[in-house]
Design a protein around this motif. Structure first.
Motif, PDB file in Angstrom:
ATOM      1  N   PRO A  50       0.832  -1.219   0.000  1.00  0.00           N
ATOM      2  CA  PRO A  50       0.000   0.000   0.000  1.00  0.00           C
ATOM      3  C   PRO A  50       0.861   1.262   0.000  1.00  0.00           C
ATOM      4  O   PRO A  50       1.958   1.277   0.527  1.00  0.00           O
ATOM      5  CB  PRO A  50      -0.780  -0.131   1.304  1.00  0.00           C
ATOM      6  CG  PRO A  50       0.123  -0.898   2.209  1.00  0.00           C
ATOM      7  CD  PRO A  50       0.858  -1.867   1.325  1.00  0.00           C
ATOM      8  N   TYR A  51       0.319   2.337  -0.583  1.00  0.00           N
ATOM      9  CA  TYR A  51       1.005   3.619  -0.650  1.00  0.00           C
ATOM     10  C   TYR A  51       0.418   4.539   0.421  1.00  0.00           C
ATOM     11  O   TYR A  51      -0.385   5.434   0.131  1.00  0.00           O
ATOM     12  CB  TYR A  51       0.859   4.223  -2.052  1.00  0.00           C
ATOM     13  CG  TYR A  51       1.267   3.256  -3.150  1.00  0.00           C
ATOM     14  CD1 TYR A  51       2.588   2.842  -3.275  1.00  0.00           C
ATOM     15  CD2 TYR A  51       0.321   2.765  -4.052  1.00  0.00           C
ATOM     16  CE1 TYR A  51       2.971   1.951  -4.277  1.00  0.00           C
ATOM     17  CE2 TYR A  51       0.685   1.875  -5.062  1.00  0.00           C
ATOM     18  CZ  TYR A  51       2.022   1.478  -5.151  1.00  0.00           C
ATOM     19  OH  TYR A  51       2.395   0.593  -6.151  1.00  0.00           O
ATOM     20  N   ASP A  52       0.816   4.292   1.641  1.00  0.00           N
ATOM     21  CA  ASP A  52       0.240   4.991   2.788  1.00  0.00           C
ATOM     22  C   ASP A  52       1.205   6.043   3.332  1.00  0.00           C
ATOM     23  O   ASP A  52       2.422   6.013   3.089  1.00  0.00           O
ATOM     24  CB  ASP A  52      -0.085   3.999   3.905  1.00  0.00           C
ATOM     25  CG  ASP A  52      -1.142   2.985   3.487  1.00  0.00           C
ATOM     26  OD1 ASP A  52      -1.973   3.348   2.633  1.00  0.00           O
ATOM     27  OD2 ASP A  52      -1.109   1.860   4.019  1.00  0.00           O
ATOM     28  N   ASP A  53       0.620   6.954   4.088  1.00  0.00           N
ATOM     29  CA  ASP A  53       1.444   7.910   4.839  1.00  0.00           C
ATOM     30  C   ASP A  53       2.012   7.230   6.079  1.00  0.00           C
ATOM     31  O   ASP A  53       1.448   6.258   6.599  1.00  0.00           O
ATOM     32  CB  ASP A  53       0.618   9.130   5.253  1.00  0.00           C
ATOM     33  CG  ASP A  53       0.181   9.952   4.045  1.00  0.00           C
ATOM     34  OD1 ASP A  53       0.894   9.922   3.023  1.00  0.00           O
ATOM     35  OD2 ASP A  53      -0.879  10.607   4.130  1.00  0.00           O
ATOM     36  N   VAL A  54       3.129   7.761   6.563  1.00  0.00           N
ATOM     37  CA  VAL A  54       3.786   7.224   7.755  1.00  0.00           C
ATOM     38  C   VAL A  54       3.715   8.279   8.849  1.00  0.00           C
ATOM     39  O   VAL A  54       4.029   9.456   8.618  1.00  0.00           O
ATOM     40  CB  VAL A  54       5.260   6.855   7.470  1.00  0.00           C
ATOM     41  CG1 VAL A  54       5.927   6.287   8.718  1.00  0.00           C
ATOM     42  CG2 VAL A  54       5.342   5.867   6.314  1.00  0.00           C
ATOM     43  N   TYR A  55       3.290   7.869  10.033  1.00  0.00           N
ATOM     44  CA  TYR A  55       3.113   8.801  11.146  1.00  0.00           C
ATOM     45  C   TYR A  55       4.012   8.385  12.310  1.00  0.00           C
ATOM     46  O   TYR A  55       4.355   7.209  12.473  1.00  0.00           O
ATOM     47  CB  TYR A  55       1.643   8.830  11.594  1.00  0.00           C
ATOM     48  CG  TYR A  55       0.704   9.311  10.524  1.00  0.00           C
ATOM     49  CD1 TYR A  55       0.430  10.659  10.373  1.00  0.00           C
ATOM     50  CD2 TYR A  55       0.096   8.405   9.656  1.00  0.00           C
ATOM     51  CE1 TYR A  55      -0.431  11.109   9.377  1.00  0.00           C
ATOM     52  CE2 TYR A  55      -0.765   8.834   8.660  1.00  0.00           C
ATOM     53  CZ  TYR A  55      -1.020  10.189   8.527  1.00  0.00           C
ATOM     54  OH  TYR A  55      -1.870  10.626   7.536  1.00  0.00           O
ATOM     55  N   TRP A  56       4.337   9.377  13.103  1.00  0.00           N
ATOM     56  CA  TRP A  56       5.145   9.113  14.297  1.00  0.00           C
ATOM     57  C   TRP A  56       4.238   8.574  15.405  1.00  0.00           C
ATOM     58  O   TRP A  56       3.204   9.169  15.711  1.00  0.00           O
ATOM     59  CB  TRP A  56       5.810  10.396  14.768  1.00  0.00           C
ATOM     60  CG  TRP A  56       6.734  10.211  15.949  1.00  0.00           C
ATOM     61  CD1 TRP A  56       6.439  10.416  17.253  1.00  0.00           C
ATOM     62  CD2 TRP A  56       8.083   9.768  15.917  1.00  0.00           C
ATOM     63  NE1 TRP A  56       7.517  10.138  18.047  1.00  0.00           N
ATOM     64  CE2 TRP A  56       8.562   9.738  17.243  1.00  0.00           C
ATOM     65  CE3 TRP A  56       8.958   9.392  14.896  1.00  0.00           C
ATOM     66  CZ2 TRP A  56       9.858   9.354  17.590  1.00  0.00           C
ATOM     67  CZ3 TRP A  56      10.247   9.028  15.221  1.00  0.00           C
ATOM     68  CH2 TRP A  56      10.677   9.007  16.553  1.00  0.00           C
ATOM     69  N   THR A  57       4.648   7.456  15.982  1.00  0.00           N
ATOM     70  CA  THR A  57       3.877   6.903  17.094  1.00  0.00           C
ATOM     71  C   THR A  57       4.608   7.240  18.391  1.00  0.00           C
ATOM     72  O   THR A  57       4.868   8.393  18.677  1.00  0.00           O
ATOM     73  CB  THR A  57       3.699   5.390  16.920  1.00  0.00           C
ATOM     74  OG1 THR A  57       4.974   4.770  16.792  1.00  0.00           O
ATOM     75  CG2 THR A  57       2.873   5.094  15.670  1.00  0.00           C
ATOM     76  N   SER A  58       4.950   6.279  19.191  1.00  0.00           N
ATOM     77  CA  SER A  58       5.626   6.583  20.455  1.00  0.00           C
ATOM     78  C   SER A  58       7.138   6.556  20.325  1.00  0.00           C
ATOM     79  O   SER A  58       7.845   6.988  21.228  1.00  0.00           O
ATOM     80  CB  SER A  58       5.202   5.569  21.529  1.00  0.00           C
ATOM     81  OG  SER A  58       5.603   4.258  21.145  1.00  0.00           O
ATOM     82  N   GLY A  59       7.656   6.015  19.217  1.00  0.00           N
ATOM     83  CA  GLY A  59       9.095   5.910  19.059  1.00  0.00           C
ATOM     84  C   GLY A  59       9.710   4.748  19.811  1.00  0.00           C
ATOM     85  O   GLY A  59      10.930   4.628  19.869  1.00  0.00           O
ATOM     86  N   VAL A  60       8.857   3.891  20.386  1.00  0.00           N
ATOM     87  CA  VAL A  60       9.396   2.771  21.164  1.00  0.00           C
ATOM     88  C   VAL A  60      10.190   1.829  20.283  1.00  0.00           C
ATOM     89  O   VAL A  60      11.282   1.357  20.647  1.00  0.00           O
ATOM     90  CB  VAL A  60       8.252   2.019  21.879  1.00  0.00           C
ATOM     91  CG1 VAL A  60       8.787   0.760  22.560  1.00  0.00           C
ATOM     92  CG2 VAL A  60       7.579   2.933  22.893  1.00  0.00           C
TER      93      VAL A  60
END
Length: 484
Positions: A50-60
Motif C-alpha cells: 500500500p502507498y500509505d502515509d507514515v506517522y510518528w507513534t511513540s518511538g518505542v
C-alpha cells in the motif's frame, strides 16, 4: 520518488590530542509529537502497495535496538575527537565519565522519509524498504564541570538507500542521524569550543540563546541572539592590534602584579601570569607554566577553593613550557623580552616560599636543546641555589620585570659551575607562538660616576646592595664589564 538528497562532505579531521574529551549524553525524541506525519510510501514500478502515509507513534520501536550511540561515537572518532566511553574504546562506558570535559545532547526535531515497499515479484515475499530520509537534530553542549550550556546548534542530515532491507525506515533514520553528527563535527563553533573553550565569534552568553530553524538542505546554524532564519551571526569586530596568523596576541594584564599574586598553581606545578588576550570580545589571563604531556586542558587554582579550566594554547617541546589561557582576569607580571646586558643586576625568586636572591647577569649563551637563549646569573650562593630551584622560578630585572624562568631539572653543558641558568623570556615566547603587544623596555645604561642613590625612582638593588667603602668612581656600574 523525489531525487536523492545531497550527501554532505566529510568533516576534515582534527589533530589527535588537540581537543577536550566529551561524551554523548543521549538522543531525546520528546520534541516529536505523536501522530505527526514523518513520511510516505510512494508509488513506483518497483514499489508495491500500500502507498500509505507514515506517522510518528511513540518511538518505542526506534528506541529498542537502536544504534545511535554507536553511530555518534563512530563518526566523531573518525573526525579525530576524543569520545569518552565509546563502545569498543579504552574507557569503561559507565565508570569513566569524570574524564569528559563536555557532554553533548541531541534532540530529534524532524524526520522526513520517502519509502518504497520492495517485493519479490516472483514469490511475492517482502524484500524490505528502500528510499530516502532526512532528520534535523538540535545539539546542546554542556560543561561537565557545572558551567551549564555552552553551545547550541541545529544540523540536518540526509541519506538514500537504493536496495530494500528489513526495517529500512529505521536504517534511514539512523544513517541520516549519522550525517547530522557529521555536520556537527564540521561546525566551526563546536570545533572551536572543543579546541579552545570558546566560540569563534562574539556572542551573548549561551543561556540567552534561542533556537533557529535551519532551512532544508542548509548547513549548521549557530544559535545566537543575533541570528535569524537563513542568516549567520554578524562578523566579529577586528581588534586594534592583531597577532600574526596562528599566533597569540599577548598584552599587559590587569595591573602589574607581584610574584606572590602572579604565581598560581597550574596542574601539579605553578605558573606565572604574564598577560592577557581577547577571546570572543572578553579578556582572559595567559599563564606561562611548565606543563609536560599533551592534555589540552589543565586545572588552574587562582585562589583557595577556586578551580578554573585552563586551555593550552601553545607548547614548546624543547623546554616543556606551555601557554595556558584562563577565563578570568588576573594580576600579571610585567615582562621584558629584550635581552639583558652582561653584569646587569637581577633578582631570582626561588622555591615555593619566594626566597629572593640577588645577583648579576654573567653570560648569555645559546642552547637550542634547552629552549633557546640562556641567561646565566651569578647569584653568589649558586651551589645552594641549584638544590632548591624549581622549574618555572622567575628571574627579574632591576625594574621588577620578568626576563627569564628556570628550566627543567638538568644542567646545560654551556653553563659553567657557579652560575645558574634561566630561559630568556623573549625567545621562549616566540617559540610558544605568542606576540607580546607591549613589553617593558630595558633600562637605559647608567653613566660611570656617582650612583644616583636617593634620586627617585630607586631600583630595588640600590636599597638592598651593601654600601661600599670605595670611592664613587670605583663602584661597579651596570654597563661596565666586571673585573677579571
Amino acid at each position: 520518488m523525489s531525487p536523492p538528497p545531497p550527501v554532505g562532505k566529510a568533516a576534515p579531521p582534527v589533530a589527535a590530542g588537540t581537543t577536550a574529551p566529551f561524551r554523548f549524553g543521549e538522543l531525546t525524541i520528546g520534541s516529536m509529537r505523536r501522530g505527526m506525519q514523518i513520511g510516505r510510501y510512494v508509488w513506483g514500478i518497483d514499489c508495491a502497495p500500500p502507498y500509505d502515509d507514515v506517522y510518528w507513534t511513540s518511538g518505542v520501536n526506534m528506541r529498542r535496538g537502536s544504534t545511535f550511540d554507536e553511530r555518534f561515537a563512530e563518526v566523531m572518532t573518525a573526525a579525530g575527537f576524543d569520545v569518552v566511553g565509546r563502545p569498543g574504546g579504552p574507557d569503561n562506558p559507565d565508570g569513566n565519565r569524570s574524564r569528559a570535559r563536555f557532554t553533548v545532547q541531541g534532540d530529534l526535531r524532524d524526520v522526513q522519509l520517502e519509502l518504497c515497499h520492495r517485493t519479490n515479484w516472483l514469490t511475492g515475499s517482502s524484500k524490505g524498504s528502500s528510499g530516502t530520509g532526512s532528520v534535523k537534530v538540535e545539539w546542546t553542549v554542556y560543561d561537565a564541570r557545572g558551567d551549564g550550556l555552552v553551545h547550541r546548534v541545529v544540523t540536518t542530515g540526509a541519506t538514500a538507500q537504493e536496495r530494500g532491507v528489513p526495517q529500512g525506515e529505521t536504517l534511514l533514520v539512523e544513517e541520516a542521524f549519522a550525517a547530522a553528527v557529521e555536520a556537527l563535527a564540521a561546525d566551526a563553533g563546536f570545533r572551536a569550543l572543543l579546541s579552545g573553550g570558546t566560540l569563534p565569534s562574539p556572542s551573548a552568553p549561551p543561556s540567552t540563546a534561542f533556537p533557529v530553524t535551519a532551512p532544508a538542505g542548509s548547513g549548521p546554524i549557530p544559535l545566537t541572539p543575533n541570528a535569524t532564519p537563513g542568516m549567520a551571526p554578524s562578523a566579529p569586530v577586528a581588534a586594534p592590534a592583531q597577532a600574526a596568523p596562528n599566533r597569540l596576541l599577548l598584552r599587559g594584564g590587569a595591573g602589574s602584579g607581584r610574584i606572590a599574586s602572579a604565581r598560581i598553581p597550574v596542574g601539579r606545578s605553578h605558573g606565572l601570569v604574564i598577560g592577557e588576550t581577547d577571546v570572543a570580545g572578553e579578556a582572559q589571563a595567559v599563564l606561562l607554566a611548565p606543563l609536560p604531556g599533551s592534555d589540552p586542558t589543565v586545572t588552574v587554582r587562582p585562589a583557595q577553593g577556586v578551580e578554573l579550566t585552563g586551555w593550552v594554547v601553545g607548547r614548546d617541546a624543547a623546554s616543556g613550557f606551555a601557554l595556558v589561557r584562563v577565563p578570568a582576569r588576573l594580576r600579571a607580571l610585567p615582562m621584558r623580552t629584550a635581552t639583558p646586558r652582561i653584569s646587569e643586576p637581577v633578582k631570582a625568586v626561588v622555591g615555593g616560599r619566594g626566597k629572593e636572591m640577588l645577583g648579576i647577569v654573567g653570560g648569555l649563551p645559546v642552547d637550542e636543546a634547552r629552549g633557546g637563549t640562556l641567561i646565566q646569573a651569578d647569584l653568589g650562593s649558586a651551589d645552594l641555589f641549584t638544590t632548591v630551584t624549581e622549574t618555572g622560578d622567575p628571574l627579574l630585572d632591576g625594574s621588577g620585570a620578568l626576563i627569564g624562568v628556570a628550566p627543567a631539572a638538568g644542567r646545560s653543558p654551556v653553563t659553567p659551575a657557579g652560575l645558574v641558568q634561566f630561559l630568556a623570556i623573549g625567545p621562549l615566547l616566540d617559540r610558544l607562538g605568542a606576540d607580546p603587544a607591549a613589553a617593558v623596555q630595558p633600562p637605559a645604561p647608567s653613566k660611570p660616576g656617582k650612583p644616583h642613590r636617593g634620586n627617585p625612582p630607586d631600583p630595588w638593588w640600590e636599597d638592598e646592595m651593601p654600601d661600599s667603602d670605595l670611592p664613587d668612581a670605583e663602584l661597579l656600574d651596570g654597563d661596565i664589564a666586571p673585573p677579571t
